[in-house]
Scaffold this motif. Structure first.
Motif, PDB file in Angstrom:
ATOM      1  N   THR A  93       0.839  -1.206   0.000  1.00 47.77           N
ATOM      2  CA  THR A  93       0.000   0.000   0.000  1.00 47.77           C
ATOM      3  C   THR A  93       0.871   1.252   0.000  1.00 47.77           C
ATOM      4  N   GLY A  94       1.928   1.252   0.796  1.00 50.22           N
ATOM      5  CA  GLY A  94       2.856   2.387   0.821  1.00 50.22           C
ATOM      6  C   GLY A  94       3.519   2.614  -0.524  1.00 50.22           C
ATOM      7  N   LEU A 150       2.305   1.728  -3.469  1.00 50.70           N
ATOM      8  CA  LEU A 150       1.287   2.234  -4.391  1.00 50.70           C
ATOM      9  C   LEU A 150       0.998   3.717  -4.157  1.00 50.70           C
ATOM     10  N   LEU A 151       0.826   4.097  -2.903  1.00 49.33           N
ATOM     11  CA  LEU A 151       0.537   5.504  -2.606  1.00 49.33           C
ATOM     12  C   LEU A 151       1.679   6.413  -3.026  1.00 49.33           C
ATOM     13  N   SER A 152       2.897   6.007  -2.700  1.00 53.52           N
ATOM     14  CA  SER A 152       4.055   6.842  -3.034  1.00 53.52           C
ATOM     15  C   SER A 152       4.219   7.008  -4.537  1.00 53.52           C
ATOM     16  N   THR A 153       4.109   5.912  -5.264  1.00 55.52           N
ATOM     17  CA  THR A 153       4.303   6.020  -6.712  1.00 55.52           C
ATOM     18  C   THR A 153       3.165   6.795  -7.368  1.00 55.52           C
ATOM     19  N   GLU A 154       1.946   6.591  -6.900  1.00 56.14           N
ATOM     20  CA  GLU A 154       0.825   7.331  -7.469  1.00 56.14           C
ATOM     21  C   GLU A 154       0.935   8.828  -7.176  1.00 56.14           C
ATOM     22  N   LEU A 155       1.398   9.177  -5.969  1.00 53.53           N
ATOM     23  CA  LEU A 155       1.594  10.592  -5.646  1.00 53.53           C
ATOM     24  C   LEU A 155       2.628  11.223  -6.563  1.00 53.53           C
ATOM     25  N   ASN A 181       1.268  11.669 -10.077  1.00 53.34           N
ATOM     26  CA  ASN A 181       0.231  12.695 -10.194  1.00 53.34           C
ATOM     27  C   ASN A 181       0.716  14.101  -9.864  1.00 53.34           C
ATOM     28  N   CYS A 208       3.819   0.435 -10.061  1.00 47.42           N
ATOM     29  CA  CYS A 208       2.414   0.426  -9.631  1.00 47.42           C
ATOM     30  C   CYS A 208       1.715  -0.858 -10.066  1.00 47.42           C
ATOM     31  N   SER A 249       0.281  -3.667  -7.539  1.00 46.39           N
ATOM     32  CA  SER A 249      -1.136  -4.034  -7.602  1.00 46.39           C
ATOM     33  C   SER A 249      -1.310  -5.537  -7.755  1.00 46.39           C
ATOM     34  N   ARG A 300      -0.585  -7.081  -4.383  1.00 48.15           N
ATOM     35  CA  ARG A 300      -1.715  -6.852  -3.480  1.00 48.15           C
ATOM     36  C   ARG A 300      -2.859  -7.817  -3.811  1.00 48.15           C
TER      37      ARG A 300
END
Length: 82
Positions: A41-42, A44-49, A52, A68, A72, A75
């Protein structure tokens, strides 16, 4: 007889040992799965941030998108293997 009683007690002790071992393995698997989910989850969040929020070179963007996708997939596997 005495030997039958001893044999029965040994079988019961072995069964209890096997059950305790199975419970411990399941608990360890659950803990590891939970820790891995948190790490994924960390990631995914970091790469998506990053994807974006910044203008990235194309090569870096492609690599982050791959990260990502892989996270995924991991996960998804962690959620289906329970």
């Amino acid at each position: 007889s005495n030997s039958a009683r001893v044999a029965r007690e040994v079988r019961l002790a072995l069964r209890r040992h096997d059950e305790a071992r199975t419970i411990a393995m399941r608990a360890a698997e659950s803990l590891l799965r939970s820790e891995l989910r948190g790490a994924v989850t960390g990631i995914l969040l970091s790469t998506e941030l990053v994807l974006n929020s910044q203008a990235l070179p194309l090569e870096a963007e492609e690599k982050l998108k791959l990260v990502c996708q892989l996270a995924s997939q991991i996960r998804g596997r962690l959620e289906t293997v329970q």
